[in-house]
Design a protein around this motif. Sequence first.
Motif, PDB file in Angstrom:
ATOM      1  N   ARG A 195       0.851  -1.218   0.130  1.00 20.70           N
ATOM      2  CA  ARG A 195       0.024  -0.063   0.228  1.00 20.70           C
ATOM      3  C   ARG A 195       0.929   1.238   0.091  1.00 20.70           C
ATOM      4  NH1 ARG A 195      -5.118  -0.268   0.112  1.00 20.70           N
ATOM      5  NH2 ARG A 195      -6.188  -2.145   0.916  1.00 20.70           N
ATOM      6  N   GLU A 196       2.040   1.307   0.516  1.00 22.68           N
ATOM      7  CA  GLU A 196       2.881   2.268   0.641  1.00 22.68           C
ATOM      8  C   GLU A 196       4.047   2.072  -0.256  1.00 22.68           C
ATOM      9  OE1 GLU A 196       2.385   5.197   1.825  1.00 22.68           O
ATOM     10  OE2 GLU A 196       0.598   4.788   2.827  1.00 22.68           O
ATOM     11  N   ALA A 197       4.514   2.982  -1.321  1.00 24.45           N
ATOM     12  CA  ALA A 197       5.752   2.754  -1.944  1.00 24.45           C
ATOM     13  C   ALA A 197       6.840   2.660  -1.193  1.00 24.45           C
ATOM     14  CB  ALA A 197       5.680   3.689  -3.160  1.00 24.45           C
ATOM     15  N   PRO A 198       7.858   1.720  -1.552  1.00 22.93           N
ATOM     16  CA  PRO A 198       8.949   1.907  -0.651  1.00 22.93           C
ATOM     17  C   PRO A 198       9.887   3.048  -0.881  1.00 22.93           C
ATOM     18  CG  PRO A 198       9.283   0.421  -2.431  1.00 22.93           C
ATOM     19  CD  PRO A 198       7.917   0.553  -2.366  1.00 22.93           C
ATOM     20  N   MET A 199      10.146   3.808   0.127  1.00 18.45           N
ATOM     21  CA  MET A 199      11.044   4.901   0.116  1.00 18.45           C
ATOM     22  C   MET A 199      12.283   4.856   0.774  1.00 18.45           C
ATOM     23  SD  MET A 199       8.513   7.189  -1.029  1.00 18.45           S
ATOM     24  CE  MET A 199       9.320   8.666  -0.700  1.00 18.45           C
ATOM     25  N   LEU A 200      13.534   5.555   0.172  1.00 14.78           N
ATOM     26  CA  LEU A 200      14.641   5.792   0.476  1.00 14.78           C
ATOM     27  C   LEU A 200      14.704   6.053   2.073  1.00 14.78           C
ATOM     28  CD1 LEU A 200      16.539   6.955  -2.366  1.00 14.78           C
ATOM     29  CD2 LEU A 200      16.575   4.517  -1.628  1.00 14.78           C
ATOM     30  N   THR A 201      15.645   5.438   2.705  1.00 17.64           N
ATOM     31  CA  THR A 201      15.844   6.071   4.026  1.00 17.64           C
ATOM     32  C   THR A 201      16.593   7.536   3.660  1.00 17.64           C
ATOM     33  OG1 THR A 201      18.045   5.090   4.278  1.00 17.64           O
ATOM     34  CG2 THR A 201      15.986   3.758   4.968  1.00 17.64           C
ATOM     35  N   ALA A 202      16.524   8.289   4.893  1.00 21.52           N
ATOM     36  CA  ALA A 202      17.405   9.416   4.816  1.00 21.52           C
ATOM     37  C   ALA A 202      18.779   9.000   4.515  1.00 21.52           C
ATOM     38  CB  ALA A 202      17.307  10.139   6.305  1.00 21.52           C
ATOM     39  N   HIS A 203      19.406   8.327   5.280  1.00 23.22           N
ATOM     40  CA  HIS A 203      21.041   7.865   4.915  1.00 23.22           C
ATOM     41  C   HIS A 203      20.952   7.451   3.504  1.00 23.22           C
ATOM     42  CE1 HIS A 203      22.407   7.033   9.199  1.00 23.22           C
ATOM     43  NE2 HIS A 203      21.813   8.369   9.045  1.00 23.22           N
ATOM     44  N   GLU A 204      20.360   6.679   2.871  1.00 21.76           N
ATOM     45  CA  GLU A 204      20.405   6.107   1.493  1.00 21.76           C
ATOM     46  C   GLU A 204      20.235   7.304   0.465  1.00 21.76           C
ATOM     47  OE1 GLU A 204      17.452   2.994   1.694  1.00 21.76           O
ATOM     48  OE2 GLU A 204      18.694   1.716   1.703  1.00 21.76           O
ATOM     49  N   GLU A 205      19.116   8.204   0.852  1.00 23.91           N
ATOM     50  CA  GLU A 205      19.044   9.364   0.137  1.00 23.91           C
ATOM     51  C   GLU A 205      20.160  10.442   0.157  1.00 23.91           C
ATOM     52  OE1 GLU A 205      15.451  12.934  -0.422  1.00 23.91           O
ATOM     53  OE2 GLU A 205      15.126  11.065   0.767  1.00 23.91           O
ATOM     54  N   LEU A 206      20.790  10.680   1.016  1.00 21.38           N
ATOM     55  CA  LEU A 206      21.804  11.490   1.140  1.00 21.38           C
ATOM     56  C   LEU A 206      23.092  10.857   0.646  1.00 21.38           C
ATOM     57  CD1 LEU A 206      23.087  14.039   2.322  1.00 21.38           C
ATOM     58  CD2 LEU A 206      23.320  12.820   4.463  1.00 21.38           C
ATOM     59  N   ARG A 207      23.275   9.677   1.012  1.00 16.09           N
ATOM     60  CA  ARG A 207      24.360   8.813   0.199  1.00 16.09           C
ATOM     61  C   ARG A 207      24.424   8.934  -1.268  1.00 16.09           C
ATOM     62  NH1 ARG A 207      27.660   5.106   2.754  1.00 16.09           N
ATOM     63  NH2 ARG A 207      25.685   4.421   3.929  1.00 16.09           N
ATOM     64  N   GLY A 208      23.183   8.791  -1.944  1.00 16.91           N
ATOM     65  CA  GLY A 208      22.714   8.768  -3.148  1.00 16.91           C
ATOM     66  C   GLY A 208      23.370  10.205  -3.674  1.00 16.91           C
ATOM     67  N   ALA A 209      22.671  11.047  -2.972  1.00 14.57           N
ATOM     68  CA  ALA A 209      22.819  12.580  -3.424  1.00 14.57           C
ATOM     69  C   ALA A 209      24.549  12.856  -3.342  1.00 14.57           C
ATOM     70  CB  ALA A 209      22.145  13.559  -2.823  1.00 14.57           C
ATOM     71  N   ASP A 237      26.917  10.849  -4.043  1.00 15.79           N
ATOM     72  CA  ASP A 237      27.543  10.163  -4.871  1.00 15.79           C
ATOM     73  C   ASP A 237      27.249  10.652  -6.377  1.00 15.79           C
ATOM     74  OD1 ASP A 237      28.787   8.258  -3.261  1.00 15.79           O
ATOM     75  OD2 ASP A 237      27.213   6.551  -3.331  1.00 15.79           O
ATOM     76  N   PHE A 238      26.040  11.068  -6.485  1.00 19.52           N
ATOM     77  CA  PHE A 238      25.773  11.544  -7.599  1.00 19.52           C
ATOM     78  C   PHE A 238      26.313  12.948  -8.012  1.00 19.52           C
ATOM     79  CE2 PHE A 238      23.067  14.918  -9.908  1.00 19.52           C
ATOM     80  CZ  PHE A 238      22.970  14.210 -11.176  1.00 19.52           C
ATOM     81  N   LEU A 239      26.602  13.791  -7.038  1.00 22.09           N
ATOM     82  CA  LEU A 239      27.215  15.047  -7.016  1.00 22.09           C
ATOM     83  C   LEU A 239      28.713  14.819  -7.195  1.00 22.09           C
ATOM     84  CD1 LEU A 239      25.486  17.183  -4.292  1.00 22.09           C
ATOM     85  CD2 LEU A 239      25.220  17.422  -6.756  1.00 22.09           C
ATOM     86  N   HIS A 240      29.324  13.852  -6.712  1.00 19.54           N
ATOM     87  CA  HIS A 240      30.792  13.557  -6.783  1.00 19.54           C
ATOM     88  C   HIS A 240      30.924  13.266  -8.226  1.00 19.54           C
ATOM     89  CE1 HIS A 240      34.725  11.966  -6.540  1.00 19.54           C
ATOM     90  NE2 HIS A 240      34.276  10.673  -6.964  1.00 19.54           N
ATOM     91  N   ARG A 241      30.095  12.343  -8.903  1.00 19.49           N
ATOM     92  CA  ARG A 241      30.044  11.992 -10.324  1.00 19.49           C
ATOM     93  C   ARG A 241      29.871  13.213 -11.244  1.00 19.49           C
ATOM     94  NH1 ARG A 241      26.871   7.619  -8.779  1.00 19.49           N
ATOM     95  NH2 ARG A 241      25.015   8.546  -9.960  1.00 19.49           N
ATOM     96  N   GLU A 242      29.177  14.222 -10.975  1.00 17.53           N
ATOM     97  CA  GLU A 242      28.780  15.184 -11.773  1.00 17.53           C
ATOM     98  C   GLU A 242      30.251  16.315 -11.489  1.00 17.53           C
ATOM     99  OE1 GLU A 242      26.561  16.027 -13.767  1.00 17.53           O
ATOM    100  OE2 GLU A 242      26.042  14.040 -13.641  1.00 17.53           O
ATOM    101  N   GLY A 243      31.001  16.266 -10.489  1.00 13.85           N
ATOM    102  CA  GLY A 243      32.072  16.906 -10.338  1.00 13.85           C
ATOM    103  C   GLY A 243      31.970  18.141  -9.398  1.00 13.85           C
ATOM    104  N   ALA A 244      30.730  18.097  -8.543  1.00 17.05           N
ATOM    105  CA  ALA A 244      30.383  18.991  -7.627  1.00 17.05           C
ATOM    106  C   ALA A 244      30.907  18.950  -6.421  1.00 17.05           C
ATOM    107  CB  ALA A 244      28.798  19.410  -7.636  1.00 17.05           C
ATOM    108  N   VAL A 245      31.170  17.731  -6.180  1.00 14.65           N
ATOM    109  CA  VAL A 245      31.707  17.302  -4.492  1.00 14.65           C
ATOM    110  C   VAL A 245      33.137  16.504  -4.907  1.00 14.65           C
ATOM    111  CG1 VAL A 245      31.320  15.911  -2.575  1.00 14.65           C
ATOM    112  CG2 VAL A 245      29.561  17.130  -3.709  1.00 14.65           C
ATOM    113  N   VAL A 246      34.196  16.931  -4.213  1.00 20.14           N
ATOM    114  CA  VAL A 246      35.188  16.225  -4.485  1.00 20.14           C
ATOM    115  C   VAL A 246      35.438  14.843  -3.624  1.00 20.14           C
ATOM    116  CG1 VAL A 246      36.713  18.387  -4.791  1.00 20.14           C
ATOM    117  CG2 VAL A 246      36.389  17.397  -2.477  1.00 20.14           C
TER     118      VAL A 246
END
Length: 434
Positions: free
Chosen positions: A170-184, A186-195
């Motif tokens: 009934r509820e779509a699985p949502m990322l935990t706060a840690h997973e969401e932050l880690r994913g963000a 990692d994405f910014l690192h791949r984009e070059g915005a985070v060293v």
Amino acid sequence: MTMEALIALLIAHGPAVLAILLMIVLAAFLSGSETALTAVSRTRLHTLDVQGEARAGVVDRLIERRDRVIGALLLGSNLVRVLATSVATGLFLSAFGAPGVAYATIAMTILLVVFADVLPRSWANAAPERFAVGVARPVRVVVAVVGPLSSLINAMVRAIMQAFGFKLSREAPMLTAHEELRGAVDFLHREGAVVKADRDRVSGVLDLDELEVSDIMVHRMAMRALNADDPPAVNVKAVLDSPYTRMPVWRGAADNIIGVLHAKDLLRALAEPDAQADTVDIVKIAQKPWYVPDATNLANQLSAFLRRKSHFAIVVDEYGEVRGLVTLEDILEEIVGDIADEHDPDVRGVYPQADGSLVVDGGVPIRDLNRALDWSLPDGEATTIAGLVIHESRTIPDERQAFTFYGKRFIVMKRVKNRITKLRIRPAGDTPAS
């Protein structure tokens, strides 16, 4: 048909044309709102809310039920598009006859794609928070009106899926706060915005709940400790020669820890009048040892260190046997990387070679290699690089035996009894120079 005739047709059917334009605008509003509410950052919304933007709180409450909001917006958008296309088809049929269906299809496809999809979605993606805040209150009305119908459709879909053997939660699985932050990050690192260094620090903080003391402790085989039965002058020299400020004190057996000697306490004792290095009693000035279970996660251990205002603990297993020691610095290094000072040894167990390979001490932690070299060797089943080789090979390898896994070639260079003490690591595709 001439331009004058087309203008006359549009004027004659003015209400229908106006209705089509209004529905295109409404479809654009719904498409842009759906994109903005999908891409919006709750962290930025919180910042706007603190700065006094009341509508940011409305957006935050909307995306708490993001599935319901997005469903309502998609349903409303589809209804509007179908209605606009139907009205346009009737208008073109009356003007052009049967070919009007094709004309209406072409015209509405162009109008809807450009003005109700690409344009509003591009705008919303460029500034999702600002767009979401601007449409917050109208979207709340849309959800209140269309939401019940969207819920009914969702219930019908679930019933159909269950009839075919698929069960949806009934509820779509949502990322935990840690997973969401880690994913963000990692994405910014791949984009070059985070060293890389900043990414590693954030990941280190997030990993504290997943790691145990046993993953980072100094194993008892590598512990530098003092024997209480040795002559006092020998122990004083050992403390002065050691790069560490705290050392365990044992008696009778190496795992019988009776205290922890702090170098500052030893210096205070030696500063006393008539004190001599060969008469000081290290047992009397040693502090009581603090024991912690090896299964304690690092977040809890860090809190315990801070709560007790302590930096040093002896690690024991479930049977009370000493396994090693852990310090506050060990945990901090999981966040910021190695903390080296002028007394730390220069060599950390990794020796680059001229041929591009690495000679690595068997006791080097896998996490340290991953962090330093940006590798991704698994550390779930083993803590050290030697442990990884033993786990993957399912044996105690002999010297000069080689294994290939995880894109690396591991060659055992030295083994002492059942311990691998030195390895050579190179990329799996490389071959040694002849």
